[in-house]
Design a protein around this motif. Structure first.
Motif, short mmCIF file in Angstrom:
data_model
loop_
_atom_site.label_atom_id
_atom_site.label_comp_id
_atom_site.label_asym_id
_atom_site.label_seq_id
_atom_site.Cartn_x
_atom_site.Cartn_y
_atom_site.Cartn_z
N MET A 1 0.92 -1.04 0.11
CA MET A 1 -0.30 0.45 0.31
C MET A 1 1.04 1.16 -0.08
N LYS A 2 0.41 2.27 -0.65
CA LYS A 2 1.79 3.40 -0.77
C LYS A 2 0.40 4.30 -0.29
N PRO A 3 1.13 5.86 0.32
CA PRO A 3 0.50 6.24 1.04
C PRO A 3 -0.10 7.75 -0.26
N PRO A 4 -1.60 8.16 -0.45
CA PRO A 4 -1.65 9.59 -1.35
C PRO A 4 -0.42 10.84 -1.74
N ILE A 5 -0.66 10.94 -2.76
CA ILE A 5 0.00 12.24 -3.08
C ILE A 5 0.54 13.75 -1.77
N PHE A 6 1.10 14.09 -1.11
CA PHE A 6 0.69 15.33 -0.33
C PHE A 6 2.34 16.13 -0.20
N SER A 7 2.22 17.28 0.31
CA SER A 7 3.81 17.71 -0.16
C SER A 7 4.40 18.23 1.30
N SER A 23 -1.37 28.60 7.85
CA SER A 23 -1.54 29.05 5.87
C SER A 23 -1.58 27.86 5.18
N LEU A 24 -1.44 26.87 5.77
CA LEU A 24 -1.80 25.06 5.20
C LEU A 24 -3.24 25.04 4.49
N ASP A 25 -3.91 24.39 3.88
CA ASP A 25 -5.25 23.46 4.61
C ASP A 25 -5.08 22.20 4.55
N ASN A 26 -5.38 21.39 5.41
CA ASN A 26 -5.92 19.64 5.60
C ASN A 26 -4.20 19.74 5.60
N ALA A 27 -3.57 19.81 6.33
CA ALA A 27 -1.82 19.55 7.11
C ALA A 27 -2.23 18.43 8.09
N LYS A 28 -1.33 17.39 7.63
CA LYS A 28 -0.93 16.24 9.31
C LYS A 28 0.41 16.67 9.80
N LEU A 29 0.50 16.35 11.34
CA LEU A 29 1.70 16.65 11.63
C LEU A 29 1.90 15.43 11.83
N LEU A 30 3.64 15.18 11.54
CA LEU A 30 4.45 13.71 11.32
C LEU A 30 5.25 13.52 13.07
N SER A 35 1.98 5.27 13.52
CA SER A 35 0.28 5.62 13.54
C SER A 35 -0.13 5.90 11.86
N LEU A 36 0.77 7.75 11.77
CA LEU A 36 0.25 8.08 10.96
C LEU A 36 0.50 7.22 9.27
N MET A 37 1.70 6.76 9.84
CA MET A 37 2.78 6.33 8.25
C MET A 37 1.68 4.85 8.09
N MET A 39 -2.06 4.52 8.98
CA MET A 39 -3.31 5.72 8.28
C MET A 39 -2.68 6.27 6.92
N LEU A 40 -1.68 6.57 6.31
CA LEU A 40 -1.40 7.33 5.08
C LEU A 40 -1.66 5.83 4.61
N ASN A 41 -0.89 5.21 4.30
CA ASN A 41 -0.66 3.74 3.49
C ASN A 41 -2.72 2.96 3.17
N MET A 42 -3.05 2.83 4.39
CA MET A 42 -4.26 2.56 4.61
C MET A 42 -4.97 3.23 3.92
N ARG A 43 -4.69 5.27 3.60
CA ARG A 43 -5.69 5.39 3.14
C ARG A 43 -7.02 6.11 3.79
N PHE A 44 -6.45 5.53 5.07
CA PHE A 44 -7.59 6.29 5.87
C PHE A 44 -7.57 7.47 6.61
N VAL A 45 -6.07 8.58 5.74
CA VAL A 45 -6.07 10.02 6.02
C VAL A 45 -5.46 10.09 4.86
N LEU A 46 -6.14 11.63 4.67
CA LEU A 46 -5.24 11.98 3.04
C LEU A 46 -4.98 13.17 2.72
N PRO A 47 -3.91 14.49 3.97
CA PRO A 47 -3.62 15.06 4.04
C PRO A 47 -3.32 15.57 2.10
N ASP A 48 -2.58 16.91 2.82
CA ASP A 48 -2.56 17.63 1.49
C ASP A 48 -1.30 17.74 1.76
N HIS A 49 -1.06 17.82 3.00
CA HIS A 49 0.21 18.28 3.07
C HIS A 49 0.70 17.04 4.31
N VAL A 50 2.44 16.75 4.75
CA VAL A 50 2.24 16.70 5.72
C VAL A 50 4.14 17.20 6.54
#
Ligand SMILES: Cc1cc2nc3c(=O)[nH]c(=O)nc-3n(C[C@H](O)[C@H](O)[C@H](O)COP(=O)(O)OP(=O)(O)OC[C@H]3O[C@@H](n4cnc5c(N)ncnc54)[C@H](O)[C@@H]3O)c2cc1C
Length: 295
Positions: A1-7, A23-30, A35-37, A39-50
């Motif tokens: 499984m691969k994470p979604p595309i993010f900046s 300043s960024l919309d839909n950002a997630k802290l790493l 736990s985050l990786m 969730m990204l790989n399973m596409r449970f979260v789809l942030p535009d920015h990490v």
């Protein structure tokens, strides 16, 4: 499984993190990504920015805080690795409940990367560190565009796995008040396999004087959407001499608590675990006082 595309963003200061969050919309802290990786790989979260916290200065520390608390406190930075907490002499001496609990968090590989802040913000109700924070009445240090603020851990979970944070805020650390020398402590859990999240866990802290309980904290993890402080049990313990029959009676009302019903365990099983594990934790905490092995 691969994470979604993010900046990807790699700030160096807390102020830069706050500015990015603002300043960024839909950002997630790493943080540790444990736990985050997934969730990204399973596409449970789809942030535009990490926004990566790993190179932000000043978020990794364990230090004593004297003054505000009767028996002192430990301040632990959000990015402090769980493995550093596990091997900290200061934690073992000043906060043995945390020391006992952290060895039960995942595996040494996950503890190498996983952080205190990541676990407390992920807020899995079965997470050991979340239960410990509730048991100790921790205070969360939060930074955002309006400066810093402190949040009592009892008010930190606002819903299932949802911390009381604004979109532009991050946690910078937690203060864990210490208990007096000689207190009894125990963290016990039931999980299917070693290293798994607990199905239910119990944290107990007690102070005794002349063989009678003068202060108690009993917390159950994994039972509800957030850790449950068993205040009724805590009150009933005051003035009691700890012995098995009496502790069994005092813990019986835990069978009536609300509990999650999911694929891992039915609510009735969780209530049974809560009742048994609270009793075991209290007896273990008391045995440590008797053996002179309390903190
Ligand atoms: C195989 C495996 C087994 C595990 N077993 C257990 C277990 O038994 N018990 C247990 O408790 N955990 C377990 N975990 C999870 C692990 O403990 C994680 O470390 C923890 O849940 C998250 O911490 P992290 O630092 O990795 O955070 P991340 O995964 O990086 O972040 C988690 C969440 O918190 C947010 N966040 C992180 N830091 C901050 C901050 N400073 N401010 C605001 N938000 C922030 C992130 O945006 C994300 O939403 C396991 C993980 C794995 C992979």
């Amino acid at each position: 499984m691969k994470p979604p595309i993010f900046s990807y963003h790699d700030p160096r200061t807390t102020n830069d993190v706050v500015a990015l969050l603002g300043s960024l919309d839909n950002a997630k802290l790493l943080a540790g990504g444990q736990s985050l990786m997934p969730m990204l790989n399973m596409r449970f979260v789809l942030p535009d920015h990490v926004i990566d916290l790993n190179r932000v200065d000043g978020l990794s520390f364990i230090r004593e805080q004297n003054g505000a608390f009767e028996f002192g406190a430990l301040e632990i930075g959000a990015m402090t690795r769980q493995r550093d907490i596990e091997f900290s002499d200061l934690v073992r001496q000043s906060c043995p409940l945390l020391h006992e609990a952290i060895a039960q968090v995942g595996h040494r590989q996950t503890r190498n990367r996983g952080t205190l802040g990541g676990s407390l913000c992920h807020l899995d109700p079965a997470a050991e560190l979340v239960t410990v924070a509730a048991a100790l009445d921790a205070r969360m240090a939060v930074s955002g565009k309006n400066g810093t603020r402190s949040v009592d851990f009892s008010a930190f979970p606002v819903a299932y796995m949802t911390p009381a944070l604004e979109p532009d805020e991050l946690v910078t650390g937690a203060t864990l008040p210490c208990w007096p020398a000689g207190h009894g402590y125990a963290f016990v859990e039931f999980s299917r396999r070693r290293g798994d999240f607990a199905i239910v866990s119990a944290a107990a802290l007690i102070v005794e004087k002349n063989g009678k309980v003068t202060r108690a904290s009993v917390t159950l993890g994994g039972l509800g959407a957030a850790p449950v402080r068993a205040h009724e049990v805590e009150r009933a313990l005051i003035g009691e001499t700890i012995e098995e029959k009496r502790v069994r009676e005092i813990c019986e009302p835990l069978r009536k608590l609300d509990a999650i019903d999911d694929i891992h365990a039915p609510a009735s099983y969780r209530r049974q675990l809560a009742t048994v594990l609270a009793r075991r934790a209290l007896l273990k905490a008391h045995a440590r006082i008797v053996a002179g092995a309390g903190s």
